[in-house]
Design an enzyme around this catalytic site. Structure first.
Site, PDB file in Angstrom:
ATOM      1  N   TYR A 153      63.732  44.195  29.397  1.00  0.00           N
ATOM      2  CA  TYR A 153      64.497  45.271  28.756  1.00  0.00           C
ATOM      3  C   TYR A 153      65.914  44.780  28.419  1.00  0.00           C
ATOM      4  O   TYR A 153      66.403  44.986  27.299  1.00  0.00           O
ATOM      5  CB  TYR A 153      64.553  46.492  29.672  1.00  0.00           C
ATOM      6  CG  TYR A 153      65.372  47.632  29.108  1.00  0.00           C
ATOM      7  CD1 TYR A 153      64.848  48.471  28.123  1.00  0.00           C
ATOM      8  CD2 TYR A 153      66.670  47.878  29.549  1.00  0.00           C
ATOM      9  CE1 TYR A 153      65.600  49.510  27.593  1.00  0.00           C
ATOM     10  CE2 TYR A 153      67.431  48.915  29.029  1.00  0.00           C
ATOM     11  CZ  TYR A 153      66.892  49.738  28.055  1.00  0.00           C
ATOM     12  OH  TYR A 153      67.644  50.763  27.529  1.00  0.00           O
ATOM     13  N   LYS A 157      67.734  44.500  24.685  1.00  0.00           N
ATOM     14  CA  LYS A 157      68.962  45.207  24.310  1.00  0.00           C
ATOM     15  C   LYS A 157      70.061  44.223  23.897  1.00  0.00           C
ATOM     16  O   LYS A 157      70.933  44.557  23.100  1.00  0.00           O
ATOM     17  CB  LYS A 157      69.404  46.123  25.458  1.00  0.00           C
ATOM     18  CG  LYS A 157      68.421  47.263  25.719  1.00  0.00           C
ATOM     19  CD  LYS A 157      68.446  48.299  24.612  1.00  0.00           C
ATOM     20  CE  LYS A 157      67.119  48.666  24.056  1.00  0.00           C
ATOM     21  NZ  LYS A 157      67.183  49.686  22.995  1.00  0.00           N
TER      22      LYS A 157
END
Ligand code: NAP
Length: 259
Positions: A153, A157
């Site tokens: 994740y 990002k």
């Protein structure tokens, strides 16, 4: 009044941003992953101009999303909001053989950026966790590393900021920025998330349509309508270009030249 397209807007920050834009009188096209979620989205926001449908974990469906958007005419802003979180316990693989988190959070915004006629403003949802992203970009698709959901994740990002900044350099007429909404209580954030939910989606809206001169900039990173320093490596042109080249190679889709 502006026309805005928002990905992943069947609930959470994307839906709230859409509802605020509609309340301000803007034309908003929302996006849902399938027919059932489109029905839910229509129920939650009946004043949306339209709802585009497609699952962003699929390259083919992401292409179809871009085609549907282009068929609706020109947009002033696109908010790349759709995202999946860091709790994936193993390397979930999409129909294209890619990790789910990479497909939705990294590749889909790249593909949509490449295929949707460039708007005047682009907004990419990042996260404070991008600071932990792997700046080497060596293993985007998690073939060499043992799976770690939170790292995947964070990497995705980090990619969203690199993409925003790559576009800002390539397309000088477009305002292309990234933001972190804070840890806020959506389905992804969880009920106990401590940050200000409203400030999260207001910043998306402000970057998409705001007239303040602070919002009409490009290649910047924001938190609650204020500039914030992103991870230093996001400013590195070689890394930005590597991400673009890798997304091109993986998807087979090339970025349009500068509008
Ligand atoms: N909440 C936080 O604390 C936080 C913090 C930092 C950054 N962010 C970022 O903010 C953005 C929005 O997050 P959120 O908190 O609003 O999350 P959320 O409540 O879980 O909403 C995510 C949205 O993305 C959509 N989506 C996910 N996968 C999709 C797919 N494969 N195809 C189409 N749509 C898909 C979801 O549709 P379904 O409902 O159908 O799944 C939903 O509309 C994300 O990019 C996230 O990384 C959030």
């Amino acid at each position: 009044m502006a026309r805005v397209f928002i990905t992943g807007s069947s609930e959470g920050l994307g839906l709230m941003a859409g509802q605020l834009l509609i309340a301000q009188g803007h034309g908003v096209v929302l996006h849902a992953r399938n027919d059932q979620r489109a029905t839910d989205t229509r129920r939650a926001s009946s004043a949306a101009e339209g709802i585009v449908i497609g699952d962003l974990q699929s390259i083919a469906q992401t292409r179809q999303v871009a085609e549907q958007v282009n068929a609706l005419g020109a947009f002033d802003a696109v908010i790349h909001n759709a995202g999946v979180g860091y709790r994936e316990p193993r390397r979930l693989v999409t129909e294209d053989g890619l990790p789910h988190v990479f497909a939705v959070n990294t590749l889909a915004p790249y593909i949509l950026t490449a295929l949707i006629h460039p708007p005047r403003r682009l907004v990419y949802l990042s996260s404070g966790l991008h600071q932990n992203g792997d700046a080497s970009l060596h293993d985007l698709t998690w073939e060499k590393r043992p799976w770690r959901g939170q790292q995947a994740y964070s990497d995705s990002k980090f990619h969203d900021v690199l993409l925003a900044f790559a576009i800002a350099r390539r397309w000088p007429k477009v305002f292309s920025n990234a933001l972190e909404p804070g840890w806020v209580p959506t389905r992804m954030g969880g009920a106990g998330a401590p940050d200000d939910l409203k400030a999260g989606y207001q910043t998306q809206v402000w970057l998409a349509v705001g007239n303040d001169k602070q919002a009409k900039v490009s290649g910047e990173y924001f938190y609650h309508q204020k500039l914030r320093s992103p991870k230093a490596e996001t400013r590195d042109h070689d890394r930005q270009e590597k991400l673009v080249e890798d997304c091109h190679r993986i998807s087979g889709i090339k970025l349009l030249p500068a509008p």
